[in-house]
Design a protein around this motif. Structure first.
Motif, PDB file in Angstrom:
ATOM      1  N   LEU A 133     -74.424  50.000 -22.471  1.00  0.00           N
ATOM      2  CA  LEU A 133     -74.562  48.606 -22.901  1.00  0.00           C
ATOM      3  C   LEU A 133     -74.735  47.742 -21.662  1.00  0.00           C
ATOM      4  N   THR A 134     -75.951  47.715 -21.140  1.00  0.00           N
ATOM      5  CA  THR A 134     -76.254  47.011 -19.902  1.00  0.00           C
ATOM      6  C   THR A 134     -76.037  45.514 -20.039  1.00  0.00           C
ATOM      7  N   ASP A 135     -75.461  44.912 -19.000  1.00  0.00           N
ATOM      8  CA  ASP A 135     -75.338  43.454 -18.925  1.00  0.00           C
ATOM      9  C   ASP A 135     -76.682  42.922 -18.435  1.00  0.00           C
ATOM     10  N   ILE A 136     -77.500  42.393 -19.352  1.00  0.00           N
ATOM     11  CA  ILE A 136     -78.861  42.007 -18.973  1.00  0.00           C
ATOM     12  C   ILE A 136     -78.886  40.816 -18.035  1.00  0.00           C
ATOM     13  N   VAL A 137     -77.859  39.974 -18.070  1.00  0.00           N
ATOM     14  CA  VAL A 137     -77.816  38.834 -17.156  1.00  0.00           C
ATOM     15  C   VAL A 137     -77.494  39.308 -15.745  1.00  0.00           C
ATOM     16  N   ALA A 138     -76.438  40.125 -15.604  1.00  0.00           N
ATOM     17  CA  ALA A 138     -76.042  40.618 -14.290  1.00  0.00           C
ATOM     18  C   ALA A 138     -77.122  41.490 -13.665  1.00  0.00           C
TER      19      ALA A 138
END
Length: 297
Positions: A133-138
């Protein structure tokens, strides 16, 4: 501020986000020594240490953390404004970075891109297949693709596929010597093929629901894999019951190589959604892709 200082700040931002001169150099297409010189020059100009360097790691100092919190949103706004200029072109242009699981990338994203991109040669798309569940913002992605229930509440989510279901199934040879489970609790008496989750490394607890009653079952068996293909193959070979998305086993179920069980405990749930931060205006290129992917039933 002199114009060269803006470039130095961009270099610092990349190193601080990557926590590595090596990764930052690869991302920016330059050398580690050049980045190190640029950061030192910025520190000398500001009169404060921004990064703590050791042989194994790079970490922002208190001053670096403060600058990082300021620069991140500011550079995102600059990137958004630059991307928005493509709206003035005859056709949208720009780069789009998307993270998605393999099934969504190959079965949903790619067919849409195959139809869309020939008409928009100035749009560039990068897809990174990732089961976590990648943090798309980071991680500085423009958008991500996940199942609806996995999307954070502060994101704009657009459905790009139909509802989905889980399926529990095993080979006919497996059930030749034992009765099929009739309730999720019966799975404790069966050999099950576990899925190792990529995000935290734990085993997936099988999820079931019937008449508003939800159950999570921890199963046991000889085998555990972190890829869907191996789980399906092991199930077809008769090693036990697998529990995956219905689409992952559809061909084997149709061909009779797998037999479904607990069907009444697997209700539909929201399918794949493309999502992006609610506070960020999508670029014309991303907006075009969103409309091309939007599921209309």
């Amino acid at each position: 501020m002199r114009r060269d200082e803006l470039g130095d700040l961009a270099v610092f931002l990349t190193v601080a986000e990557e926590l590595s001169f090596t990764r930052a150099a690869a991302k920016l297409g330059t050398s580690q020594s050049a980045l190190s010189y640029t950061v030192r020059r910025l520190e000398e100009r500001l009169g404060v240490r921004l990064l703590t360097r050791t042989t194994r790691s790079v970490m922002p100092t208190a001053a670096g953390e403060r600058l990082l919190r300021t620069l991140g949103p500011a550079f995102e706004d600059i990137d958004a404004e630059l991307a928005a200029l493509s709206a003035l072109r005859d056709k949208p242009a720009g780069a789009i970075r998307i993270t998605a699981g393999e099934y969504a990338a190959t079965s949903i994203l790619w067919p849409a891109l195959d139809r869309l991109l020939p008409h928009y040669p100035d749009i560039k798309v990068e897809i990174e297949v990732d089961y976590g569940l990648t943090d798309i913002v980071a991680e500085r992605f423009d958008a991500g693709v996940r199942l609806g229930e996995q999307v954070a509440k502060d994101m704009i989510a657009v459905p790009i596929g139909p509802e989905m279901r889980m399926a529990a199934a095993a080979a006919p040879s497996y059930f030749a010597t034992r009765p099929p489970p009739r309730t999720p609790q019966d799975l404790t008496a069966h050999s099950c093929i576990n899925l190792r989750l990529p995000t935290y490394g734990g085993l997936y607890a099988w999820e079931f629901e019937k008449d508003g009653r939800e159950l999570r079952v921890r199963v046991e068996g000889q085998l555990a894999f972190n890829t869907v293909g191996l789980i399906v193959g092991a199930a077809v070979a008769g090693f036990g019951i697998a529990c995956l998305l219905e689409v992952d086993m559809a061909a084997e179920l149709r061909a009779g190589r797998l037999v479904r069980v607990l069907d009444d405990w697997c209700p539909p749930f929201p399918g794949y959604h493309l999502y992006y931060p609610s506070r960020r205006q999508p670029t014309p290129a991303l907006a075009l892709l969103v409309e091309a992917l939007r599921y209309r039933g």
